[in-house]
Design a protein around this motif. Structure first.
Motif, PDB file in Angstrom:
ATOM      1  N   ALA A   1      40.501  53.717  56.450  1.00  0.00           N
ATOM      2  CA  ALA A   1      40.969  54.217  55.652  1.00  0.00           C
ATOM      3  C   ALA A   1      42.046  53.137  55.250  1.00  0.00           C
ATOM      4  O   ALA A   1      42.284  51.997  54.410  1.00  0.00           O
ATOM      5  CB  ALA A   1      40.434  55.598  54.753  1.00  0.00           C
ATOM      6  N   GLY A   2      42.966  53.560  55.579  1.00  0.00           N
ATOM      7  CA  GLY A   2      44.577  53.357  55.628  1.00  0.00           C
ATOM      8  C   GLY A   2      44.437  51.098  55.263  1.00  0.00           C
ATOM      9  O   GLY A   2      45.111  51.072  55.357  1.00  0.00           O
ATOM     10  N   GLU A   3      43.947  51.307  56.950  1.00  0.00           N
ATOM     11  CA  GLU A   3      43.827  49.847  57.403  1.00  0.00           C
ATOM     12  C   GLU A   3      43.316  48.911  56.949  1.00  0.00           C
ATOM     13  O   GLU A   3      43.855  47.915  56.921  1.00  0.00           O
ATOM     14  CB  GLU A   3      43.597  49.730  59.136  1.00  0.00           C
ATOM     15  N   HIS A   4      42.185  49.132  56.027  1.00  0.00           N
ATOM     16  CA  HIS A   4      41.508  48.652  55.180  1.00  0.00           C
ATOM     17  C   HIS A   4      40.902  49.087  53.597  1.00  0.00           C
ATOM     18  O   HIS A   4      40.191  48.239  53.140  1.00  0.00           O
ATOM     19  CB  HIS A   4      39.795  48.467  55.972  1.00  0.00           C
ATOM     20  N   ALA A   5      41.972  50.165  53.434  1.00  0.00           N
ATOM     21  CA  ALA A   5      41.911  49.942  51.631  1.00  0.00           C
ATOM     22  C   ALA A   5      41.850  49.296  51.055  1.00  0.00           C
ATOM     23  O   ALA A   5      41.516  48.493  50.308  1.00  0.00           O
ATOM     24  CB  ALA A   5      42.984  50.929  51.666  1.00  0.00           C
ATOM     25  N   ASP A   6      43.286  48.055  50.944  1.00  0.00           N
ATOM     26  CA  ASP A   6      43.137  46.555  51.249  1.00  0.00           C
ATOM     27  C   ASP A   6      41.908  45.834  50.653  1.00  0.00           C
ATOM     28  O   ASP A   6      41.797  45.204  49.266  1.00  0.00           O
ATOM     29  CB  ASP A   6      43.817  46.189  51.227  1.00  0.00           C
ATOM     30  N   ASP A   7      41.281  45.777  51.599  1.00  0.00           N
ATOM     31  CA  ASP A   7      40.378  44.819  52.078  1.00  0.00           C
ATOM     32  C   ASP A   7      38.930  45.373  50.801  1.00  0.00           C
ATOM     33  O   ASP A   7      38.574  44.743  50.412  1.00  0.00           O
ATOM     34  CB  ASP A   7      39.537  44.930  53.010  1.00  0.00           C
ATOM     35  N   VAL A   8      39.060  46.378  50.750  1.00  0.00           N
ATOM     36  CA  VAL A   8      37.550  47.464  50.476  1.00  0.00           C
ATOM     37  C   VAL A   8      37.393  47.942  48.504  1.00  0.00           C
ATOM     38  O   VAL A   8      37.866  47.351  48.198  1.00  0.00           O
ATOM     39  CB  VAL A   8      37.080  48.924  50.663  1.00  0.00           C
ATOM     40  N   LEU A   9      38.875  47.443  48.617  1.00  0.00           N
ATOM     41  CA  LEU A   9      39.680  46.986  46.518  1.00  0.00           C
ATOM     42  C   LEU A   9      39.533  46.061  46.684  1.00  0.00           C
ATOM     43  O   LEU A   9      38.867  45.296  45.114  1.00  0.00           O
ATOM     44  CB  LEU A   9      41.435  47.921  46.572  1.00  0.00           C
ATOM     45  N   THR A  10      40.240  45.104  47.204  1.00  0.00           N
ATOM     46  CA  THR A  10      39.854  42.939  47.251  1.00  0.00           C
ATOM     47  C   THR A  10      37.947  43.329  46.838  1.00  0.00           C
ATOM     48  O   THR A  10      37.548  41.928  45.826  1.00  0.00           O
ATOM     49  CB  THR A  10      40.196  42.061  47.867  1.00  0.00           C
ATOM     50  N   ALA A  11      37.397  43.601  47.378  1.00  0.00           N
ATOM     51  CA  ALA A  11      36.041  43.302  47.697  1.00  0.00           C
ATOM     52  C   ALA A  11      35.239  44.305  46.403  1.00  0.00           C
ATOM     53  O   ALA A  11      34.424  43.170  45.327  1.00  0.00           O
ATOM     54  CB  ALA A  11      34.871  43.710  48.617  1.00  0.00           C
ATOM     55  N   ARG A  12      35.893  45.073  45.734  1.00  0.00           N
ATOM     56  CA  ARG A  12      35.772  45.741  44.620  1.00  0.00           C
ATOM     57  C   ARG A  12      35.931  44.566  43.716  1.00  0.00           C
ATOM     58  O   ARG A  12      35.134  45.196  42.671  1.00  0.00           O
ATOM     59  CB  ARG A  12      35.856  47.358  44.318  1.00  0.00           C
ATOM     60  N   GLN A  13      36.974  44.682  43.632  1.00  0.00           N
ATOM     61  CA  GLN A  13      37.505  43.558  42.203  1.00  0.00           C
ATOM     62  C   GLN A  13      36.369  42.452  42.277  1.00  0.00           C
ATOM     63  O   GLN A  13      35.930  42.146  40.713  1.00  0.00           O
ATOM     64  CB  GLN A  13      39.491  42.931  42.686  1.00  0.00           C
ATOM     65  N   THR A  14      36.625  41.284  43.295  1.00  0.00           N
ATOM     66  CA  THR A  14      35.650  41.327  43.706  1.00  0.00           C
ATOM     67  C   THR A  14      34.085  40.668  42.938  1.00  0.00           C
ATOM     68  O   THR A  14      33.670  40.153  42.293  1.00  0.00           O
ATOM     69  CB  THR A  14      35.573  40.003  44.727  1.00  0.00           C
ATOM     70  N   TYR A  15      33.432  41.425  43.548  1.00  0.00           N
ATOM     71  CA  TYR A  15      31.678  42.738  42.985  1.00  0.00           C
ATOM     72  C   TYR A  15      32.000  42.601  41.161  1.00  0.00           C
ATOM     73  O   TYR A  15      31.293  41.944  40.635  1.00  0.00           O
ATOM     74  CB  TYR A  15      31.933  43.421  43.524  1.00  0.00           C
ATOM     75  N   ASP A  16      33.189  43.314  40.890  1.00  0.00           N
ATOM     76  CA  ASP A  16      33.121  43.140  39.752  1.00  0.00           C
ATOM     77  C   ASP A  16      33.172  42.069  39.220  1.00  0.00           C
ATOM     78  O   ASP A  16      32.439  41.618  37.608  1.00  0.00           O
ATOM     79  CB  ASP A  16      34.416  44.797  39.146  1.00  0.00           C
ATOM     80  N   GLU A  17      34.178  41.266  39.183  1.00  0.00           N
ATOM     81  CA  GLU A  17      34.030  40.152  38.570  1.00  0.00           C
ATOM     82  C   GLU A  17      33.301  39.766  38.276  1.00  0.00           C
ATOM     83  O   GLU A  17      32.501  39.148  37.474  1.00  0.00           O
ATOM     84  CB  GLU A  17      35.246  39.403  39.228  1.00  0.00           C
TER      85      GLU A  17
END
Length: 136
Positions: free
Chosen positions: A111-127
């Motif tokens: 989770a620590g290593e990939h938190a930014d990746d997941v948050l970016t994916a969420r933002q892209t999906y939401d957009e």
């Protein structure tokens, strides 16, 4: 029934896709929002209820009580009541609880290593979800 996954039951193995599978039942322990955090807070030794509550930002008293009760029932945490007035109660990981921490640490590391990746994916999906649907 044709499945992508082999049916391990015919070999005496478990099938986690079945509701009554024992390993699936045990895996359910770790799917709660607070379970790993409560266990992590107990990693350094016994703690009292209010100490845990202060450590776990955002947890309610009811949710902490439920999680501790469930973890105790599942054999991962012990609850010790000391005969003082008022009674002092401490919670501590059992040997079984400590053995589960390796898995929880690995999930936390991921989770620590990939938190930014997941948050970016969420933002892209939401957009994308906000864009109007276009005919193909």
């Amino acid at each position: 029934m044709d499945t992508t996954f082999p049916d391990l039951r015919k070999y005496g193995g478990a099938d986690a896709f079945l509701r009554a599978c024992k390993p699936r039942t045990v895996l359910d322990i770790f799917t709660g929002k607070w379970t790993g955090l409560v266990m992590g807070a107990l990693l350094d030794g016994p703690r009292r209820f209010n100490e845990l509550r202060r450590m776990l930002d955002g947890i309610t008293q009811k949710m902490l009580s439920q999680n501790l009760r469930t973890l105790e029932r599942d054999g991962l945490v012990t609850r010790t009541v000391y005969p003082t007035i008022p009674p002092r109660v401490e919670y501590e990981l059992t040997g079984l609880g400590h053995s589960a921490m390796g898995v929880l640490r690995a999930i936390g590391d991921w989770a620590g290593e990939h938190a930014d990746d997941v948050l970016t994916a969420r933002q892209t999906y939401d957009e994308r979800a906000r864009e109007p649907v276009r005919a193909v």
